[in-house]
Design a protein around this motif. Sequence first.
Motif, short mmCIF file in Angstrom:
data_model
loop_
_atom_site.label_atom_id
_atom_site.label_comp_id
_atom_site.label_asym_id
_atom_site.label_seq_id
_atom_site.Cartn_x
_atom_site.Cartn_y
_atom_site.Cartn_z
N ALA A 1 62.09 25.28 -56.43
CA ALA A 1 61.20 24.63 -55.44
C ALA A 1 60.45 23.38 -55.71
CB ALA A 1 59.95 25.85 -55.09
N THR B 1 51.48 23.74 -58.42
CA THR B 1 52.09 23.43 -57.20
C THR B 1 53.34 24.02 -56.92
OG1 THR B 1 51.17 21.13 -57.38
CG2 THR B 1 52.64 21.28 -55.70
N GLN B 2 54.28 23.86 -58.04
CA GLN B 2 55.48 24.55 -57.95
C GLN B 2 55.41 26.19 -57.57
OE1 GLN B 2 57.56 24.41 -61.90
NE2 GLN B 2 59.61 24.92 -60.80
N GLU C 1 52.91 27.52 -56.14
CA GLU C 1 52.55 27.77 -54.67
C GLU C 1 53.46 27.44 -53.92
OE1 GLU C 1 49.43 24.63 -54.19
OE2 GLU C 1 47.98 25.76 -55.41
N ARG C 2 54.42 26.48 -53.90
CA ARG C 2 55.59 26.00 -52.83
C ARG C 2 56.64 27.10 -52.98
NH1 ARG C 2 57.04 19.87 -53.39
NH2 ARG C 2 55.16 19.03 -52.33
N ARG D 1 57.68 29.43 -50.03
CA ARG D 1 58.92 29.14 -49.34
C ARG D 1 59.69 30.40 -49.06
NH1 ARG D 1 63.37 26.19 -52.91
NH2 ARG D 1 63.69 28.35 -53.84
N SER E 1 55.53 15.65 -55.68
CA SER E 1 54.32 16.28 -55.11
C SER E 1 53.68 15.82 -53.96
CB SER E 1 53.01 16.34 -56.23
OG SER E 1 52.75 14.91 -56.82
#
Length: 199
Positions: free
Chosen positions: A11, A138-139, A141-142, A146, A178
Motif C-alpha cells: 500500500a 500512513t501506510q 491507514e492506506r 484499500r 505520501s
Amino acid sequence: MRIIGLTGGIACGKSNISETLQEMGAVIIDGDKLSRELTAPGGDALPLIRDAFGEDVFAPDGTLMRRALGDVIFSSAEKRQMLDDLMQPLLLNLIKRRIREAEEAGAAACVLDMPLLYEAGLDKLCDTVWCAYLPPETQLERLMARDGFTEEEALKRLSSQMDPAEKARRAHVVIDTSGSILYTKAMIPDLYQQELAKR
C-alpha cells in the motif's frame, strides 16, 4: 536494456509508479501478476500449494481461495516461509523468461515491480532499485482503507515484509509517495530519463 527494480511496502503507491513507467514505454514485470498467473486455474503452483496446505484453501471448484491462504500464511512465519519456498523458484523462472523477452523485443528498460524484491534476492537481477516509501502510520491507514482489513489484519501483513525504512536504505532511489497520486506521477519522468541515460 536497463533493469529497474521497483519495490516498497504494501500500500505504498508502487502501482502508481509502475503504471507511469509503463506509460513512458518501460516493460513492466509485475510480481503480483506473475503470482496470480501461477495460482490461477491450471497454474503451475496449484498442485504444490494443495500438497503443502491441503484442501482448506481451495473452493469446491478447485480454485485457490486467496483470502483463506492469506489468513493461514500471515498467522504463521513458518507457513509463510513454506509458501515462499514453493513460489520463489517458479517466479524466478518466469521473471528471467520475461526479462529475456523484453530484451529480445528491444525494450529500453524493464521494471521488476516486486514487493518482495529484497526478500527474494531479486535485486541481484537489477541495475538499480527504486523504493516507494510512506511513513508507517500512513501506510497502515492506506492498507486498511484499500483492502478493508481490520487493524490487526493489516498489521499482520505489514509485519510479514521487510521494514520499509530498511528497503529505502538499500535502494538507489527513494520516492516519497505520501503526497497525491499526481504529485508522485510528476516525479517519475525525470528519474526515468536519468536511468535511460545510464544505459
